[in-house]
Design a protein around this motif. Structure first.
Motif, PDB file in Angstrom:
ATOM      1  N   ILE A  37       0.860  -1.138   0.074  1.00 35.98           N
ATOM      2  CA  ILE A  37       0.064  -0.060  -0.084  1.00 35.98           C
ATOM      3  C   ILE A  37       0.765   1.308   0.001  1.00 35.98           C
ATOM      4  N   SER A  38       0.231   2.334  -0.263  1.00 36.68           N
ATOM      5  CA  SER A  38       1.244   3.576  -0.461  1.00 36.68           C
ATOM      6  C   SER A  38       1.954   3.972   0.612  1.00 36.68           C
ATOM      7  N   MET A  39       1.398   3.779   1.896  1.00 42.11           N
ATOM      8  CA  MET A  39       2.297   4.060   3.139  1.00 42.11           C
ATOM      9  C   MET A  39       3.666   3.502   3.143  1.00 42.11           C
ATOM     10  N   TYR A  40       3.557   2.119   2.837  1.00 45.41           N
ATOM     11  CA  TYR A  40       5.012   1.455   2.537  1.00 45.41           C
ATOM     12  C   TYR A  40       5.806   1.684   1.557  1.00 45.41           C
ATOM     13  N   PHE A  41       4.912   1.908   0.541  1.00 41.80           N
ATOM     14  CA  PHE A  41       5.632   2.326  -0.827  1.00 41.80           C
ATOM     15  C   PHE A  41       6.603   3.534  -0.477  1.00 41.80           C
ATOM     16  N   PHE A  42       5.918   4.418   0.376  1.00 43.10           N
ATOM     17  CA  PHE A  42       6.876   5.806   0.623  1.00 43.10           C
ATOM     18  C   PHE A  42       7.769   5.447   1.587  1.00 43.10           C
ATOM     19  N   VAL A  77      -4.816  11.313   4.074  1.00 40.69           N
ATOM     20  CA  VAL A  77      -6.124  10.760   3.287  1.00 40.69           C
ATOM     21  C   VAL A  77      -6.445   9.388   4.272  1.00 40.69           C
ATOM     22  N   ALA A  78      -5.673   8.654   4.589  1.00 41.51           N
ATOM     23  CA  ALA A  78      -5.972   7.322   5.021  1.00 41.51           C
ATOM     24  C   ALA A  78      -6.815   7.539   6.530  1.00 41.51           C
ATOM     25  N   ILE A  79      -6.437   8.468   7.281  1.00 44.73           N
ATOM     26  CA  ILE A  79      -7.429   8.681   8.496  1.00 44.73           C
ATOM     27  C   ILE A  79      -8.453   9.721   8.135  1.00 44.73           C
ATOM     28  N   MET A  82      -5.082   7.444  -3.274  1.00 41.26           N
ATOM     29  CA  MET A  82      -3.540   6.815  -3.273  1.00 41.26           C
ATOM     30  C   MET A  82      -3.258   5.580  -3.792  1.00 41.26           C
ATOM     31  N   ASN A  83      -3.614   5.491  -5.267  1.00 43.76           N
ATOM     32  CA  ASN A  83      -3.548   4.433  -5.990  1.00 43.76           C
ATOM     33  C   ASN A  83      -1.984   4.421  -6.513  1.00 43.76           C
ATOM     34  N   THR A  84      -1.663   3.309  -7.229  1.00 44.28           N
ATOM     35  CA  THR A  84      -0.077   2.981  -7.507  1.00 44.28           C
ATOM     36  C   THR A  84       0.275   4.172  -8.542  1.00 44.28           C
ATOM     37  N   THR A  85      -0.538   4.358  -9.407  1.00 47.99           N
ATOM     38  CA  THR A  85      -0.137   5.670 -10.525  1.00 47.99           C
ATOM     39  C   THR A  85      -0.082   6.926  -9.636  1.00 47.99           C
ATOM     40  N   VAL A  86      -0.725   7.232  -8.943  1.00 47.89           N
ATOM     41  CA  VAL A  86      -0.915   8.631  -8.022  1.00 47.89           C
ATOM     42  C   VAL A  86       0.556   8.455  -7.317  1.00 47.89           C
ATOM     43  N   LEU A 135       2.953  21.695   4.946  1.00 47.17           N
ATOM     44  CA  LEU A 135       1.943  20.566   4.496  1.00 47.17           C
ATOM     45  C   LEU A 135       1.843  19.419   5.661  1.00 47.17           C
ATOM     46  N   ILE A 136       3.033  19.338   6.196  1.00 48.50           N
ATOM     47  CA  ILE A 136       3.132  18.415   7.203  1.00 48.50           C
ATOM     48  C   ILE A 136       2.222  18.773   8.493  1.00 48.50           C
ATOM     49  N   LEU A 137       2.382  20.078   8.944  1.00 45.55           N
ATOM     50  CA  LEU A 137       1.774  20.576   9.952  1.00 45.55           C
ATOM     51  C   LEU A 137       0.197  20.500   9.715  1.00 45.55           C
ATOM     52  N   PHE A 138      -0.169  21.006   8.695  1.00 46.95           N
ATOM     53  CA  PHE A 138      -1.755  21.108   8.148  1.00 46.95           C
ATOM     54  C   PHE A 138      -2.319  19.800   7.884  1.00 46.95           C
ATOM     55  N   SER A 139      -1.413  18.511   7.630  1.00 48.28           N
ATOM     56  CA  SER A 139      -1.917  17.154   7.334  1.00 48.28           C
ATOM     57  C   SER A 139      -2.366  16.644   8.856  1.00 48.28           C
TER      58      SER A 139
END
Length: 306
Positions: free
Chosen positions: A57-62, A124-126, A136-140, A213-217
């Protein structure tokens, strides 16, 4: 790329962490062990993410991309540092210094963007769990990570151009263990005002914008969790590792680059630089594997199978 005025400076002398031969001999096995631990830990994490389907999933891809970045980041600096522990003259060629500055900036700037992408992924996940797999698909994810690398490459190339278009007309001693761009500016006999402007703009783009962006997220994440009646701590636990890494990375970076310059802080700067160039890449896989049951299970299975 135009490099200065082709002056007499063909190499730089790195003073390293210490000029005491005995201290250098003692430091070599310590930093070699840290470097090997960094390579092994991050490679294990990458392989674990690649081979365990539950981590696709995207979390572990990053996260795997962060490990790859950490390997590259520390490898730009530590091998040359290890060689210089036993070198009589700790020199690095002009070309070697150019290469080191470029890749050091590239990895650091790309990591700023990657940490912001990881925070957005958690947002996005939460906050939008039903749309997570679609957003958060593979292409994105591939597009996001490609843009992070491309942006880091462009900005680091611009930084490099403005550093090495300067004239270096004599002094070539760097009181550090690698080629640090701000220290190179001090050796130039050219006007560095344009470099200061580039540094300011680059810091805004690749530090404060991603940090915002991190703080806003995380503001949105915390707001969503507070409104949730159950599973608050379990939900937020997926963010703790990332928050720790962000605090370590931005804390040391801000100490180095977002503060007044003082001539008497060179030894402190070197100690802080050791932390974010050598120690932090080793700690990142430990932080994620200790705080994440899925990663811990995948790495344990990987080691057992080997």
């Amino acid at each position: 790329m135009h490099v200065g005025n082709q002056s007499a400076v063909t190499e730089f002398i790195l003073l390293g962490l210490s000029t005491n031969p005995l201290v250098q001999v003692l430091l070599f096995p310590i930093f070699l062990a840290i470097y090997m631990s960094t390579l092994i830990g991050n490679l294990l994490l990458i392989v674990a993410v690649k081979t365990d389907k539950r981590l696709h999933i995207s979390m572990y891809f990053f996260l795997a991309n962060l490990s790859f970045l950490d390997i590259c980041y520390t490898s730009v600096i530590v091998p040359n540092m290890l060689v210089n522990f036993f070198a009589t003259k700790k020199k690095i060629s002009f070309t070697g210094c150019t290469t080191q500055v470029f890749f050091y900036l590239l990895m650091g700037e790309t990591e700023c963007l990657l940490l912001a992408l990881m925070a957005y992924d958690r947002y996005v996940a939460i906050c939008n769990p039903l749309r997570y797999s679609m957003v958060m698909n593979t292409t994105v994810c591939l597009w996001m990570i490609s843009m992070a690398w491309l942006t880091g490459c462009i900005i680091s190339s611009i930084d490099l151009y403005f550093v090495f278009r300067l004239t270096f007309c004599g002094p070539n001693i760097i009181n550090h263990f690698f080629c640090e761009a701000p220290l190179l500016l001090q050796l130039s006999c050219s006007d560095t005002s344009s470099n200061n402007i580039v540094k300011l703009v680059g810091t805004a783009i690749l530090a404060f914008i991603p940090l915002s962006l991190i703080l806003f997220s995380y503001f949105r994440i915390i707001t969503t969790i507070v409104k949730t009646h159950s599973g608050k701590y379990k939900t937020f636990s997926t963010c703790v590792s990332h928050l720790v890494v962000v605090v370590i990375f931005y804390g040391t970076a801000m100490f180095m680059y977002v503060r007044p310059e003082h001539a008497d802080t060179e030894d402190t700067d070197k100690r802080v630089a050791v932390f974010y160039t050598v120690i932090t890449p080793m700690l990142n896989p430990l932080i994620y594997s200790l705080r994440n049951k899925d990663v811990k299970r995948a790495m344990r299975r990987l080691v057992r199978d080997k």
